[in-house]
Design a protein around this motif. Structure first.
Motif, PDB file in Angstrom:
ATOM      1  N   THR A 169       7.485  22.134  61.256  1.00  0.00           N
ATOM      2  CA  THR A 169       6.824  22.787  62.383  1.00  0.00           C
ATOM      3  C   THR A 169       7.317  22.163  63.685  1.00  0.00           C
ATOM      4  O   THR A 169       7.785  21.016  63.692  1.00  0.00           O
ATOM      5  CB  THR A 169       5.290  22.636  62.341  1.00  0.00           C
ATOM      6  N   ILE A 170       7.208  22.922  64.769  1.00  0.00           N
ATOM      7  CA  ILE A 170       7.400  22.346  66.088  1.00  0.00           C
ATOM      8  C   ILE A 170       6.065  22.441  66.830  1.00  0.00           C
ATOM      9  O   ILE A 170       5.165  23.184  66.419  1.00  0.00           O
ATOM     10  CB  ILE A 170       8.503  23.049  66.908  1.00  0.00           C
ATOM     11  N   ILE A 171       5.953  21.686  67.898  1.00  0.00           N
ATOM     12  CA  ILE A 171       4.770  21.769  68.757  1.00  0.00           C
ATOM     13  C   ILE A 171       5.222  22.252  70.131  1.00  0.00           C
ATOM     14  O   ILE A 171       6.192  21.724  70.690  1.00  0.00           O
ATOM     15  CB  ILE A 171       4.075  20.403  68.864  1.00  0.00           C
ATOM     16  N   ARG A 172       4.576  23.281  70.645  1.00  0.00           N
ATOM     17  CA  ARG A 172       4.958  23.820  71.952  1.00  0.00           C
ATOM     18  C   ARG A 172       3.709  24.187  72.745  1.00  0.00           C
ATOM     19  O   ARG A 172       2.599  24.212  72.211  1.00  0.00           O
ATOM     20  CB  ARG A 172       5.860  25.044  71.778  1.00  0.00           C
ATOM     21  N   PRO A 183       5.388  27.162  62.747  1.00  0.00           N
ATOM     22  CA  PRO A 183       6.301  26.909  61.626  1.00  0.00           C
ATOM     23  C   PRO A 183       7.750  27.245  61.982  1.00  0.00           C
ATOM     24  O   PRO A 183       8.014  28.141  62.790  1.00  0.00           O
ATOM     25  CB  PRO A 183       5.783  27.829  60.520  1.00  0.00           C
ATOM     26  N   TYR A 184       8.682  26.542  61.346  1.00  0.00           N
ATOM     27  CA  TYR A 184      10.101  26.839  61.540  1.00  0.00           C
ATOM     28  C   TYR A 184      10.406  28.307  61.224  1.00  0.00           C
ATOM     29  O   TYR A 184      11.219  28.940  61.890  1.00  0.00           O
ATOM     30  CB  TYR A 184      10.953  25.953  60.629  1.00  0.00           C
ATOM     31  N   SER A 185       9.776  28.827  60.172  1.00  0.00           N
ATOM     32  CA  SER A 185      10.074  30.194  59.739  1.00  0.00           C
ATOM     33  C   SER A 185       9.701  31.222  60.800  1.00  0.00           C
ATOM     34  O   SER A 185      10.202  32.346  60.781  1.00  0.00           O
ATOM     35  CB  SER A 185       9.337  30.514  58.437  1.00  0.00           C
ATOM     36  N   VAL A 186       8.845  30.827  61.727  1.00  0.00           N
ATOM     37  CA  VAL A 186       8.474  31.704  62.842  1.00  0.00           C
ATOM     38  C   VAL A 186       9.373  31.447  64.042  1.00  0.00           C
ATOM     39  O   VAL A 186       9.932  32.364  64.637  1.00  0.00           O
ATOM     40  CB  VAL A 186       7.000  31.492  63.228  1.00  0.00           C
ATOM     41  N   ALA A 221      12.786  29.684  50.744  1.00  0.00           N
ATOM     42  CA  ALA A 221      12.196  28.593  51.521  1.00  0.00           C
ATOM     43  C   ALA A 221      12.454  28.763  53.018  1.00  0.00           C
ATOM     44  O   ALA A 221      11.611  28.394  53.842  1.00  0.00           O
ATOM     45  CB  ALA A 221      12.752  27.250  51.045  1.00  0.00           C
ATOM     46  N   PHE A 222      13.605  29.316  53.371  1.00  0.00           N
ATOM     47  CA  PHE A 222      13.886  29.569  54.784  1.00  0.00           C
ATOM     48  C   PHE A 222      12.843  30.494  55.408  1.00  0.00           C
ATOM     49  O   PHE A 222      12.570  30.409  56.605  1.00  0.00           O
ATOM     50  CB  PHE A 222      15.265  30.210  54.940  1.00  0.00           C
ATOM     51  N   LEU A 223      12.257  31.340  54.580  1.00  0.00           N
ATOM     52  CA  LEU A 223      11.337  32.359  55.088  1.00  0.00           C
ATOM     53  C   LEU A 223       9.872  31.962  54.992  1.00  0.00           C
ATOM     54  O   LEU A 223       9.010  32.600  55.612  1.00  0.00           O
ATOM     55  CB  LEU A 223      11.569  33.671  54.340  1.00  0.00           C
ATOM     56  N   ASN A 224       9.563  30.916  54.192  1.00  0.00           N
ATOM     57  CA  ASN A 224       8.148  30.539  54.039  1.00  0.00           C
ATOM     58  C   ASN A 224       7.882  29.042  54.223  1.00  0.00           C
ATOM     59  O   ASN A 224       6.749  28.588  54.054  1.00  0.00           O
ATOM     60  CB  ASN A 224       7.620  31.006  52.678  1.00  0.00           C
ATOM     61  N   ILE A 246      21.603  22.252  52.182  1.00  0.00           N
ATOM     62  CA  ILE A 246      21.390  23.077  53.366  1.00  0.00           C
ATOM     63  C   ILE A 246      19.904  23.181  53.700  1.00  0.00           C
ATOM     64  O   ILE A 246      19.061  23.236  52.807  1.00  0.00           O
ATOM     65  CB  ILE A 246      21.992  24.490  53.144  1.00  0.00           C
ATOM     66  N   GLY A 247      19.606  23.157  55.005  1.00  0.00           N
ATOM     67  CA  GLY A 247      18.230  23.330  55.436  1.00  0.00           C
ATOM     68  C   GLY A 247      17.763  22.227  56.358  1.00  0.00           C
ATOM     69  O   GLY A 247      18.546  21.383  56.805  1.00  0.00           O
ATOM     70  N   PRO A 248      16.468  22.184  56.657  1.00  0.00           N
ATOM     71  CA  PRO A 248      15.893  21.086  57.438  1.00  0.00           C
ATOM     72  C   PRO A 248      15.633  19.903  56.513  1.00  0.00           C
ATOM     73  O   PRO A 248      14.843  20.010  55.574  1.00  0.00           O
ATOM     74  CB  PRO A 248      14.584  21.692  57.969  1.00  0.00           C
TER      75      PRO A 248
END
Length: 567
Positions: A169-172, A183-186, A221-224, A246-248
Motif C-alpha cells: 500500500t501507499i499512503i497519500r 493498495p498497489y493494485s489501485v 497477485a498484481f490485481l489483488n 517479478i513484483g513488489p
C-alpha cells in the motif's frame, strides 16, 4: 506529485541548473549584464555536465547473455513477454522512487545526464550517500513516493488503518489533506493489468506446469495484492529452465519505515549443471542450525528443509535490483511464514557475479589486500561467500523470544542492516562448518576469509548508507576490534587466520542475540557505533578513486543483446 515537481522546476530555474522547466528568457545583445549572467550559467552547466559524464564512465558496461541453446522454442518465445513485463516493473519503480520519469528525463540537456538519471532512477547518487547530482535538487525523501513528503510521525501514528504498514500500500493525502491508505493494485492499476496480461500469455506457452501455475498466480497477485500463493508456487519450481522474479519485493527503498515493497524484475535462465552442485547444501540447513554458536533459545526454530540453491544467468534487470549497485544474489521469499514452512530459494546470479569479480573485486584486492594474501582472493571463494550469505538468511531466528512478534517488526528500520549482517557472518560460519564436514571441497577456507575482507572494501567504497553497507561495516569494525585482521603501514590489510574464526563466532552470537531479544534501542545503538566507516579506512578507500576501478556495472540487455527479435 505535480505540485512536488513544479516546486523542483522552480528551484532549478532559480539555480540555473541543467534543466529547462519553461518560462526562460534568452539573453539579448547589447545587455552586458545579461551576457555576463548567461556566460556564468553556461559555465556552470558545462562544468556540471562534464562532471556527470565522468561519473557515467565510472560504470562498466557488461552485455547480459547466456547459452540460449539449452532453451526450447517455446521458452524462447516466452522471453520477449517476460522482458516486456519486466519493463513495466521498471516504470513502476520509477514512480515509487522518484515520480514522473518522463518529466525529469525530458528536461535533461545532455545524454550523460539522462544516462546517470537512469542509472540512479532519479537525481540522487545511490553510490554516494544519495547525494543530489543536479544543482537545485533537495535531499532524497526517506519515504520515497510511498508517503506524502510532508507527513509527520504523529500523523502516521494516528492513522487508524490496519493496512498502513502493508508491503503493498501507499499512503497519500486526500483533498481535505487527511491521509488515506491505497493498495498497489489501485494506485498502479493500469500498468499492473498490462503486466498481468503478459504473464498470462507467457503461461500459455510454458511447458513446465509448475512455471505455468506460478506465472498465472503472479498475474492474479498484481490485481489483488495477495502475493503469498504465487510465492508458494514459485518455491515449488524445480526443473524449470526459465525463471522470473517479478513484483513488489524488497523494502530497502522505504528508508522511513522500511515497510513498503519496491517493484523489480529479473528474467533468468537456469544453469542446471551448477544448480545440481548446489542443491545438496540446502538439505543440511537443519543440522547447521543446531550448531550455531548461540544459546539454544536463539536457535530453537527449525528452518525449512525444502530450501533451494540455484545458479542462474540474468538476462534482464529492471526496477529496484537495477538501481545503483547491481544485485548478484537473491534470497526469497521474504515472507517469514513461507520461510518457516518451505524455506527459501537462494539464487546466485552467476554471470553478474563473475563480472563484478573480474572488473571490481580483483582490482581492489590488488590495492588493499597484502601482497602475500592476494592469491587467496578467488572467484570460487567469492561465489561461495555470496551463496552462503543467501543461505544464511534462512538460519537463526525469525520470531523474538521476548513476545515482541517477528524480528522484522520488533527491529523496525534497523532490521534490514542487522539481518544482512547476520547473513554475512552466518555465511562464513557455514563455510567453516561445511569444510569441517567435508561437504565443501573447492578451494581453501583461508580463501573465503580473505575474499570476504576484500568484498567489504568493494561494498563500502562509496559509503555505508545502505543496509548492506551498514552490515559490512559492522563486520569490519567488529573484526578489527577482535584482531581478525591488521593494517600495514602501506595501507594494505592482512587476515589473521587464527583470530578470524573466533571473530565469526563472537559476531554471530551478538547479532542473533539482538534479533532474538527484539531490542530496538540496543540494536540502533550497536548500528550507530559499528555501522560507520572509520576515517582510516575512508582514506584507504579514497585511494581507489584514481585507480579507474569501476563503481559498478550497467547492462546492455534485452532481446538485441541476446540475438533475438520480438515476436
Amino acid at each position: 506529485m505535480k505540485k512536488r515537481f513544479t516546486n523542483i522546476c522552480l528551484a532549478l530555474m532559480l539555480a540555473g541548473s541543467l534543466w529547462s522547466c519553461g518560462g526562460g528568457t534568452k539573453a539579448t545583445e547589447g545587455s552586458e549584464k545579461q551576457d555576463s549572467t548567461q556566460t556564468t550559467t553556461d559555465n556552470t552547466n558545462n562544468n556540471e555536465a562534464t562532471g556527470i559524464a565522468a561519473m557515467v564512465k565510472e560504470y562498466k558496461k557488461v552485455k547480459l547473455t547466456t547459452d540460449l541453446s539449452q532453451l526450447s522454442d517455446k521458452e524462447k518465445q516466452m522471453l520477449p513477454l517476460m522482458i516486456e513485463a519486466a519493463k513495466i516493473m521498471d516504470e513502476l519503480f520509477w514512480m515509487q522512487s522518484y515520480g514522473d520519469k518522463n518529466a525529469i528525463l525530458g528536461k535533461a540537456k545532455d545524454e550523460a545526464t539522462k544516462q546517470y538519471l537512469t542509472i540512479n532512477y532519479g537525481p540522487w547518487d545511490r553510490l554516494n550517500g544519495n547525494k543530489p547530482f543536479i544543482e537545485g535538487i533537495g535531499e532524497k525523501p526517506k519515504g520515497a513516493q510511498f508517503y506524502p513528503a510532508d507527513m509527520t510521525k504523529e500523523e502516521y501514528d494516528k492513522l487508524d488503518n490496519k493496512d498502513k504498514g502493508s508491503l503493498y500500500t501507499i499512503i497519500r493525502r486526500k483533498e481535505d489533506k487527511s491521509l488515506e491508505v491505497v493498495p498497489y493494485s489501485v494506485v498502479y492499476k493500469e500498468k499492473l493489468t498490462k503486466a498481468a496480461e503478459l504473464l498470462k500469455k507467457a503461461a500459455e506457452l510454458a511447458e513446465n506446469e509448475s512455471l505455468k501455475k506460478y506465472l498465472n498466480l503472479r498475474a492474479e497477485a498484481f490485481l489483488n495484492d495477495q502475493y503469498k500463493a504465487s510465492d508458494m508456487a514459485w518455491m515449488d519450481l524445480k526443473d524449470n529452465g526459465l525463471d522470473l522474479i517479478i513484483g513488489p519485493i524488497e523494502n530497502y527503498e522505504d528508508a522511513l519505515y522500511n515497510a513498503k515493497a519496491a517493484f523489480e524484475a529479473y528474467v533468468l535462465v537456469k544453469d542446471k549443471a551448477w544448480s545440481e552442485k548446489l542443491a545438496r547444501y540446502a538439505k543440511l540447513l537443519p543440522d547447521l542450525q543446531k550448531g550455531i554458536p548461540v544459546e539454544d533459545k536463539y536457535k530453537k526454530e527449525k528452518p525449512g528443509s525444502n530450501s533451494q540453491l540455484a545458479a542462474l544467468d540474468v538476462i534482464y534487470y529492471a526496477g529496484d535490483c537495477n538501481s545503483g549497485s547491481k544485485t548478484i544474489a537473491v534470497n526469497l521469499p521474504n515472507d517469514e511464514s513461507i520461510q518457516l514452512e518451505k524455506g527459501t530459494r537462494r539464487s546466485q546470479l552467476k554471470n553478474t557475479m563473475r563480472a563484478k569479480f573480474d572488473h571490481i573485486l580483483l582490482p581492489i584486492s590488488k590495492m588493499l589486500i597484502a601482497e602475500d594474501q592476494r592469491a587467496n582472493v578467488t572467484f570460487d571463494a567469492f561465489f561461495q561467500n555470496v551463496m552462503f550469505h543467501e543461505v544464511a538468511h534462512g538460519l537463526g531466528i525469525k520470531n523474538t523470544i521476548t513476545g515482541k512478534g517477528t524480528v522484522r517488526k520488533a527491529l523496525g528500520n534497523t532490521y534490514s542492516a542487522i539481518e544482512e549482517g547476520k547473513a554475512d557472518i552466518l555465511g562464513l560460519y557455514m563455510v567453516t562448518k561445511l569444510r569441517e564436514m567435508k561437504e565443501l571441497a573447492e578451494g581453501k577456507l583461508n580463501d573465503n576469509y580473505v575474499s570476504f575482507l576484500a568484498s567489504i572494501f568493494r561494498s563500502v567504497r562509496f559509503g555505508a548508507t545502505s543496509s548492506h553497507g551498514k552490515a559490512n561495516m559492522v563486520c569490519f569494525n567488529f573484526f578489527k576490534k577482535m584482531g581478525a585482521f591488521t593494517r600495514g603501514e602501506d595501507g594494505t590489510y592482512k587476515v589473521n587466520f587464527e583470530k578470524f574464526p573466533e571473530a565469526v563466532k563472537g559476531l554471530t552470537n551478538k547479532l542473533l542475540t539482538l534479533q532474538g531479544d527484539g531490542d530496538y534501542e540496543a540494536t540502533k545503538k550497536f548500528l550507530d557505533e559499528m555501522g560507520v566507516v572509520p576515517a582510516e579506512l575512508q582514506k584507504d578507500l579514497n585511494s581507489l578513486k584514481s585507480a579507474g576501478i569501476p563503481k559498478d556495472l550497467i547492462f546492455e540487455q534485452g532481446l538485441e543483446a541476446l540475438g533475438l527479435t520480438a515476436q
